[in-house]
Design an enzyme around this catalytic site. Sequence first.
Site, PDB file in Angstrom:
ATOM      1  N   LYS A   1     -13.839  -4.491   3.751  1.00  0.00           N
ATOM      2  CA  LYS A   1     -13.100  -4.934   2.562  1.00  0.00           C
ATOM      3  C   LYS A   1     -13.908  -5.970   1.773  1.00  0.00           C
ATOM      4  O   LYS A   1     -14.938  -6.461   2.243  1.00  0.00           O
ATOM      5  CB  LYS A   1     -11.745  -5.496   3.023  1.00  0.00           C
ATOM      6  CG  LYS A   1     -10.861  -4.441   3.724  1.00  0.00           C
ATOM      7  CD  LYS A   1      -9.491  -5.006   4.080  1.00  0.00           C
ATOM      8  CE  LYS A   1      -8.625  -3.942   4.742  1.00  0.00           C
ATOM      9  NZ  LYS A   1      -7.240  -4.409   4.978  1.00  0.00           N
TER      10      LYS A   1
ATOM     11  N   TYR B   1      -3.554   2.822  -1.106  1.00  0.00           N
ATOM     12  CA  TYR B   1      -2.490   2.192  -0.306  1.00  0.00           C
ATOM     13  C   TYR B   1      -1.091   2.638  -0.749  1.00  0.00           C
ATOM     14  O   TYR B   1      -0.123   1.895  -0.571  1.00  0.00           O
ATOM     15  CB  TYR B   1      -2.613   0.670  -0.373  1.00  0.00           C
ATOM     16  CG  TYR B   1      -3.667   0.099   0.565  1.00  0.00           C
ATOM     17  CD1 TYR B   1      -3.568   0.289   1.946  1.00  0.00           C
ATOM     18  CD2 TYR B   1      -4.741  -0.652   0.089  1.00  0.00           C
ATOM     19  CE1 TYR B   1      -4.517  -0.237   2.821  1.00  0.00           C
ATOM     20  CE2 TYR B   1      -5.695  -1.185   0.957  1.00  0.00           C
ATOM     21  CZ  TYR B   1      -5.572  -0.975   2.317  1.00  0.00           C
ATOM     22  OH  TYR B   1      -6.489  -1.501   3.188  1.00  0.00           O
TER      23      TYR B   1
ATOM     24  N   ASN C   1      -8.333  -9.162   5.903  1.00  0.00           N
ATOM     25  CA  ASN C   1      -8.635  -8.968   7.325  1.00  0.00           C
ATOM     26  C   ASN C   1      -9.896  -8.118   7.558  1.00  0.00           C
ATOM     27  O   ASN C   1     -10.007  -7.395   8.537  1.00  0.00           O
ATOM     28  CB  ASN C   1      -7.410  -8.389   8.050  1.00  0.00           C
ATOM     29  CG  ASN C   1      -6.971  -7.049   7.489  1.00  0.00           C
ATOM     30  OD1 ASN C   1      -7.538  -6.562   6.516  1.00  0.00           O
ATOM     31  ND2 ASN C   1      -5.984  -6.435   8.116  1.00  0.00           N
TER      32      ASN C   1
ATOM     33  N   GLU D   1      -7.354   9.905   4.058  1.00  0.00           N
ATOM     34  CA  GLU D   1      -8.153   8.760   3.601  1.00  0.00           C
ATOM     35  C   GLU D   1      -9.620   9.143   3.407  1.00  0.00           C
ATOM     36  O   GLU D   1     -10.261   8.689   2.464  1.00  0.00           O
ATOM     37  CB  GLU D   1      -8.016   7.606   4.597  1.00  0.00           C
ATOM     38  CG  GLU D   1      -6.624   7.003   4.585  1.00  0.00           C
ATOM     39  CD  GLU D   1      -6.444   5.849   5.564  1.00  0.00           C
ATOM     40  OE1 GLU D   1      -5.337   5.300   5.613  1.00  0.00           O
ATOM     41  OE2 GLU D   1      -7.411   5.504   6.285  1.00  0.00           O
TER      42      GLU D   1
HETATM   43  P1  CMP Z   1      -4.936  -2.304   6.590  1.00  0.00           P
HETATM   44  O1  CMP Z   1      -5.230  -1.933   8.003  1.00  0.00           O
HETATM   45  O2  CMP Z   1      -5.951  -1.991   5.552  1.00  0.00           O
HETATM   46  O3  CMP Z   1      -3.533  -1.644   6.173  1.00  0.00           O
HETATM   47  C1  CMP Z   1      -2.689  -2.186   5.185  1.00  0.00           C
HETATM   48  C2  CMP Z   1      -3.114  -3.557   4.777  1.00  0.00           C
HETATM   49  O4  CMP Z   1      -2.105  -4.333   4.182  1.00  0.00           O
HETATM   50  C3  CMP Z   1      -3.516  -4.370   5.997  1.00  0.00           C
HETATM   51  O5  CMP Z   1      -4.698  -3.898   6.556  1.00  0.00           O
HETATM   52  C4  CMP Z   1      -3.583  -5.750   5.398  1.00  0.00           C
HETATM   53  O6  CMP Z   1      -4.748  -5.949   4.614  1.00  0.00           O
HETATM   54  C5  CMP Z   1      -2.367  -5.698   4.477  1.00  0.00           C
HETATM   55  N1  CMP Z   1      -1.166  -6.233   5.119  1.00  0.00           N
HETATM   56  C6  CMP Z   1      -0.454  -5.702   6.131  1.00  0.00           C
HETATM   57  N2  CMP Z   1       0.609  -6.465   6.444  1.00  0.00           N
HETATM   58  C7  CMP Z   1       0.582  -7.509   5.596  1.00  0.00           C
HETATM   59  C8  CMP Z   1       1.393  -8.645   5.407  1.00  0.00           C
HETATM   60  N3  CMP Z   1       2.473  -8.861   6.157  1.00  0.00           N
HETATM   61  N4  CMP Z   1       1.047  -9.517   4.448  1.00  0.00           N
HETATM   62  C9  CMP Z   1      -0.027  -9.290   3.677  1.00  0.00           C
HETATM   63  N5  CMP Z   1      -0.861  -8.221   3.807  1.00  0.00           N
HETATM   64  C10 CMP Z   1      -0.553  -7.358   4.751  1.00  0.00           C
END
Ligand code: CMP
Length: 140
Positions: free
Chosen positions: A11, A51, A114, A128
Amino acid sequence: MGTERTLSIVKPDGVRNGVVGEVIRRFEGAGISIAAIRMIHLAKKEAEGFYAVHRGRPFFASLTDFMSSGPIVVMVLEGDDVIARNRKIMGATDPAKADKGTIRADFAGSIEQNIVHGSDAPETAATEIRYFFSELEIVS
Ligand code: CMP
């Protein structure tokens, strides 16, 4: 199980923090092959498309702002049981809950920012991968 493919994304925070090489090193160190790789800077609309399943969640606007805030590295990973193995290497979505030694425990700043994304199941992996790569761009 057998050989699978999964989509991995470093990311914008991972690219900004200079951990692209370290993420790839961990995949290769685990015997996972890179079958396709490219950098791309997503437009907001493209991040929303990726997303789409999260549309309606409270974090959707912020997540798609973040995902379109800078270049990302998209990869197709290939290997035995690679969907689950990639998720193990990444660690839990929330870095505070991620196991020690995982990518997110080591580098992620928050549940949203993350560092990496990985597909969670064979069906989502196929969707995806198709979002970013044509079959001709994937080596085997
Ligand atoms: P990812 O595995 O890419 O899948 C969805 C993404 O949404 C996740 O990683 C995070 O980057 C984001 N995400 C998931 N839960 C939350 C949350 N509670 N608050 C903010 N971002 C979130």
